[in-house]
Write a protein that holds these residues in place. Structure first.
Motif, PDB file in Angstrom:
ATOM      1  N   ALA A 207       0.947  42.424 -29.148  1.00 39.77           N
ATOM      2  CA  ALA A 207       1.363  42.160 -27.774  1.00 39.77           C
ATOM      3  C   ALA A 207       0.644  40.916 -27.280  1.00 39.77           C
ATOM      4  CB  ALA A 207       1.035  43.346 -26.868  1.00 39.77           C
ATOM      5  N   GLY A 208       1.360  40.106 -26.501  1.00 38.55           N
ATOM      6  CA  GLY A 208       0.700  38.944 -25.919  1.00 38.55           C
ATOM      7  C   GLY A 208       1.542  37.688 -25.933  1.00 38.55           C
ATOM      8  N   GLY A 209       2.042  37.287 -24.766  1.00 37.02           N
ATOM      9  CA  GLY A 209       2.694  35.996 -24.622  1.00 37.02           C
ATOM     10  C   GLY A 209       4.178  35.939 -24.926  1.00 37.02           C
ATOM     11  N   ALA A 210       4.754  37.012 -25.451  1.00 41.92           N
ATOM     12  CA  ALA A 210       6.171  36.967 -25.826  1.00 41.92           C
ATOM     13  C   ALA A 210       7.041  36.761 -24.590  1.00 41.92           C
ATOM     14  CB  ALA A 210       6.568  38.248 -26.545  1.00 41.92           C
ATOM     15  N   ASN A 211       7.988  35.818 -24.667  1.00 43.72           N
ATOM     16  CA  ASN A 211       8.815  35.497 -23.502  1.00 43.72           C
ATOM     17  C   ASN A 211      10.268  35.226 -23.847  1.00 43.72           C
ATOM     18  OD1 ASN A 211       8.618  33.040 -24.771  1.00 43.72           O
ATOM     19  ND2 ASN A 211       7.685  31.941 -23.042  1.00 43.72           N
ATOM     20  N   SER A 212      10.671  35.557 -25.076  1.00 43.15           N
ATOM     21  CA  SER A 212      12.034  35.262 -25.503  1.00 43.15           C
ATOM     22  C   SER A 212      12.434  36.234 -26.607  1.00 43.15           C
ATOM     23  CB  SER A 212      12.128  33.817 -26.019  1.00 43.15           C
ATOM     24  OG  SER A 212      13.312  33.613 -26.755  1.00 43.15           O
ATOM     25  N   ILE A 213      13.723  36.523 -26.701  1.00 41.43           N
ATOM     26  CA  ILE A 213      14.207  37.353 -27.808  1.00 41.43           C
ATOM     27  C   ILE A 213      13.938  36.660 -29.137  1.00 41.43           C
ATOM     28  CG2 ILE A 213      16.539  36.398 -27.798  1.00 41.43           C
ATOM     29  CD1 ILE A 213      15.588  40.103 -28.346  1.00 41.43           C
ATOM     30  N   GLU A 214      13.837  35.327 -29.090  1.00 43.12           N
ATOM     31  CA  GLU A 214      13.549  34.577 -30.307  1.00 43.12           C
ATOM     32  C   GLU A 214      12.157  34.878 -30.853  1.00 43.12           C
ATOM     33  OE1 GLU A 214      15.780  32.663 -31.895  1.00 43.12           O
ATOM     34  OE2 GLU A 214      17.202  33.347 -30.358  1.00 43.12           O
ATOM     35  N   ASP A 215      11.277  35.415 -30.006  1.00 45.32           N
ATOM     36  CA  ASP A 215       9.930  35.752 -30.480  1.00 45.32           C
ATOM     37  C   ASP A 215       9.960  36.860 -31.533  1.00 45.32           C
ATOM     38  OD1 ASP A 215       8.270  33.920 -29.119  1.00 45.32           O
ATOM     39  OD2 ASP A 215       8.486  35.063 -27.270  1.00 45.32           O
ATOM     40  N   LEU A 216      10.968  37.711 -31.497  1.00 44.56           N
ATOM     41  CA  LEU A 216      11.104  38.722 -32.549  1.00 44.56           C
ATOM     42  C   LEU A 216      11.331  38.045 -33.904  1.00 44.56           C
ATOM     43  CD1 LEU A 216      13.234  41.417 -30.716  1.00 44.56           C
ATOM     44  CD2 LEU A 216      11.032  41.833 -31.844  1.00 44.56           C
ATOM     45  N   LYS A 217      12.183  37.035 -33.925  1.00 41.77           N
ATOM     46  CA  LYS A 217      12.428  36.283 -35.156  1.00 41.77           C
ATOM     47  C   LYS A 217      11.168  35.542 -35.591  1.00 41.77           C
ATOM     48  CE  LYS A 217      17.280  35.479 -33.948  1.00 41.77           C
ATOM     49  NZ  LYS A 217      18.319  34.435 -33.674  1.00 41.77           N
ATOM     50  N   LEU A 218      10.468  34.965 -34.611  1.00 43.68           N
ATOM     51  CA  LEU A 218       9.263  34.203 -34.923  1.00 43.68           C
ATOM     52  C   LEU A 218       8.185  35.113 -35.518  1.00 43.68           C
ATOM     53  CD1 LEU A 218       7.643  31.583 -34.820  1.00 43.68           C
ATOM     54  CD2 LEU A 218       7.062  32.111 -32.437  1.00 43.68           C
ATOM     55  N   VAL A 219       7.974  36.274 -34.922  1.00 43.59           N
ATOM     56  CA  VAL A 219       6.972  37.205 -35.445  1.00 43.59           C
ATOM     57  C   VAL A 219       7.366  37.685 -36.845  1.00 43.59           C
ATOM     58  CG1 VAL A 219       5.931  39.496 -35.137  1.00 43.59           C
ATOM     59  CG2 VAL A 219       6.144  37.940 -33.193  1.00 43.59           C
ATOM     60  N   GLN A 220       8.653  37.927 -37.052  1.00 48.01           N
ATOM     61  CA  GLN A 220       9.098  38.358 -38.377  1.00 48.01           C
ATOM     62  C   GLN A 220       8.812  37.280 -39.422  1.00 48.01           C
ATOM     63  OE1 GLN A 220      12.516  40.949 -39.347  1.00 48.01           O
ATOM     64  NE2 GLN A 220      13.548  39.046 -39.900  1.00 48.01           N
ATOM     65  N   THR A 221       9.065  36.028 -39.066  1.00 42.07           N
ATOM     66  CA  THR A 221       8.821  34.930 -40.000  1.00 42.07           C
ATOM     67  C   THR A 221       7.332  34.753 -40.279  1.00 42.07           C
ATOM     68  OG1 THR A 221      10.814  33.753 -39.276  1.00 42.07           O
ATOM     69  CG2 THR A 221       9.115  32.461 -40.383  1.00 42.07           C
ATOM     70  N   LEU A 222       6.529  34.723 -39.205  1.00 37.07           N
ATOM     71  CA  LEU A 222       5.096  34.474 -39.366  1.00 37.07           C
ATOM     72  C   LEU A 222       4.389  35.580 -40.120  1.00 37.07           C
ATOM     73  CD1 LEU A 222       4.272  33.144 -35.779  1.00 37.07           C
ATOM     74  CD2 LEU A 222       4.271  31.805 -37.882  1.00 37.07           C
ATOM     75  N   SER A 223       4.823  36.827 -39.895  1.00 35.16           N
ATOM     76  CA  SER A 223       4.131  37.977 -40.490  1.00 35.16           C
ATOM     77  C   SER A 223       4.831  38.534 -41.708  1.00 35.16           C
ATOM     78  CB  SER A 223       3.993  39.088 -39.451  1.00 35.16           C
ATOM     79  OG  SER A 223       5.256  39.686 -39.175  1.00 35.16           O
ATOM     80  N   SER A 224       5.894  37.863 -42.149  1.00 35.50           N
ATOM     81  CA  SER A 224       6.719  38.370 -43.253  1.00 35.50           C
ATOM     82  C   SER A 224       7.245  39.764 -42.952  1.00 35.50           C
ATOM     83  CB  SER A 224       5.925  38.374 -44.564  1.00 35.50           C
ATOM     84  OG  SER A 224       5.503  37.075 -44.902  1.00 35.50           O
ATOM     85  N   GLY A 225       7.543  40.008 -41.665  1.00 38.20           N
ATOM     86  CA  GLY A 225       8.122  41.284 -41.255  1.00 38.20           C
ATOM     87  C   GLY A 225       7.149  42.436 -41.191  1.00 38.20           C
ATOM     88  N   LYS A 226       5.849  42.157 -41.262  1.00 39.30           N
ATOM     89  CA  LYS A 226       4.855  43.232 -41.299  1.00 39.30           C
ATOM     90  C   LYS A 226       4.289  43.590 -39.928  1.00 39.30           C
ATOM     91  CE  LYS A 226       3.412  42.029 -45.992  1.00 39.30           C
ATOM     92  NZ  LYS A 226       2.275  41.567 -46.843  1.00 39.30           N
TER      93      LYS A 226
END
Length: 270
Positions: A207-226
């Motif tokens: 949690a922290g700073g998310a402000n767009s639905i695109e952040d779900l895609k960004l987190v998936q990419t950065l964390s390899s979906g973990k």
């Protein structure tokens, strides 16, 4: 795969969005509230149940929240994780009220020092599968250190791969707020999210700073979906529409999860 994880933040028995930095020990006059819902906590619990959003966080921010929290748990037995003031003395009670898991935070840090003994005792009491450890943190020089007491006290516990693996013997999930960006809606801590994906052997919610639905895609990419993502926690400008925001639609988050579930089902069909 990265999923949307919803929340219910309770303050004085109401669902509120509070500016995180104002939730201090100084008294109610310092508190700044961004949003107060007209709906009951049980309403949100039922909403999450309707859309099968498992693993939602029900967080009690201070006193006078127990009655509202119990009502929310009754609306979806074993569907919500509950945190806020959890100790070994009350953990079993909250599970009996219908919590799927308990989220433990400051109790693990007596006098600001992490106590592995306390975590081990809690694990023996209720079992590791019912425990979520909150390791919300602040950036200190080149690392992140757990912050407790409404994020006012930075402990000596540094987040790293070795620490997460050590704790994983005694819990089943981690919850981590990036306190430095929490509430600002100016973007996630990309470096931390990537590290969490590399480090954690368990399911983990950021949690922290998310402000767009695109952040779900960004987190998936950065964390390899973990790493999973939650919106609208202790925030200056709420992003999620069900908490008064305008930049993220709740139903878009639901659709994201449904798409992931469909992909997992198709993959498992082969």
């Amino acid at each position: 795969m990265t999923k949307f994880r919803p929340c219910i933040d309770l303050h004085q028995g109401q669902v509120k969005q509070i500016v995180g930095g104002t939730l201090t020990f100084d008294g109610p006059e310092t508190l700044k509230v961004n949003f107060v819902s007209k709906e009951t906590p049980a309403y949100y619990s039922s909403l999450y149940r309707e859309h099968e959003l498992h693993g939602a966080h029900l967080i009690k921010l201070g006193p006078n929240n127990n009655e509202a929290a119990i009502a929310a748990l009754k609306a979806w037995p074993n569907g919500l994780q509950v945190g806020g003031g959890i100790t070994i003395e009350n953990a079993c009670s909250w599970l009996s009220y219908g919590a799927s898991k308990i989220i433990v935070t400051s109790w693990l840090f007596p006098e600001g020092q992490f106590s592995l003994t306390r975590l081990q005792q809690l694990c023996r009491e209720i079992g590791r599968e019912r425990i979520v450890v909150d390791l919300s943190c602040r950036k200190v020089k080149d690392g992140w250190f757990v912050a407790i007491d409404k994020w006012q006290t930075i402990t000596n516990f540094e987040l790293c791969k070795e620490a997460l693996h050590s704790l994983s013997k005694y819990c089943s999930e981690f919850l981590i707020h990036a306190a430095d960006v929490e509430g600002l809606c100016q973007g996630i801590d990309k470096e931390l999210v990537k590290c969490l994906g590399d480090w954690s052997p368990l399911p983990i919610t950021y949690a922290g700073g998310a402000n767009s639905i695109e952040d779900l895609k960004l987190v998936q990419t950065l964390s390899s979906g973990k790493v999973d993502l939650t919106y609208g926690r202790l925030t200056l400008f709420s992003s999620l529409d069900i908490f008064g925001g305008s930049s993220v639609r709740f139903l878009d988050c639901v659709a994201w999860n449904e798409t992931l579930d469909a992909k997992l089902h198709d993959n498992n069909s082969y």
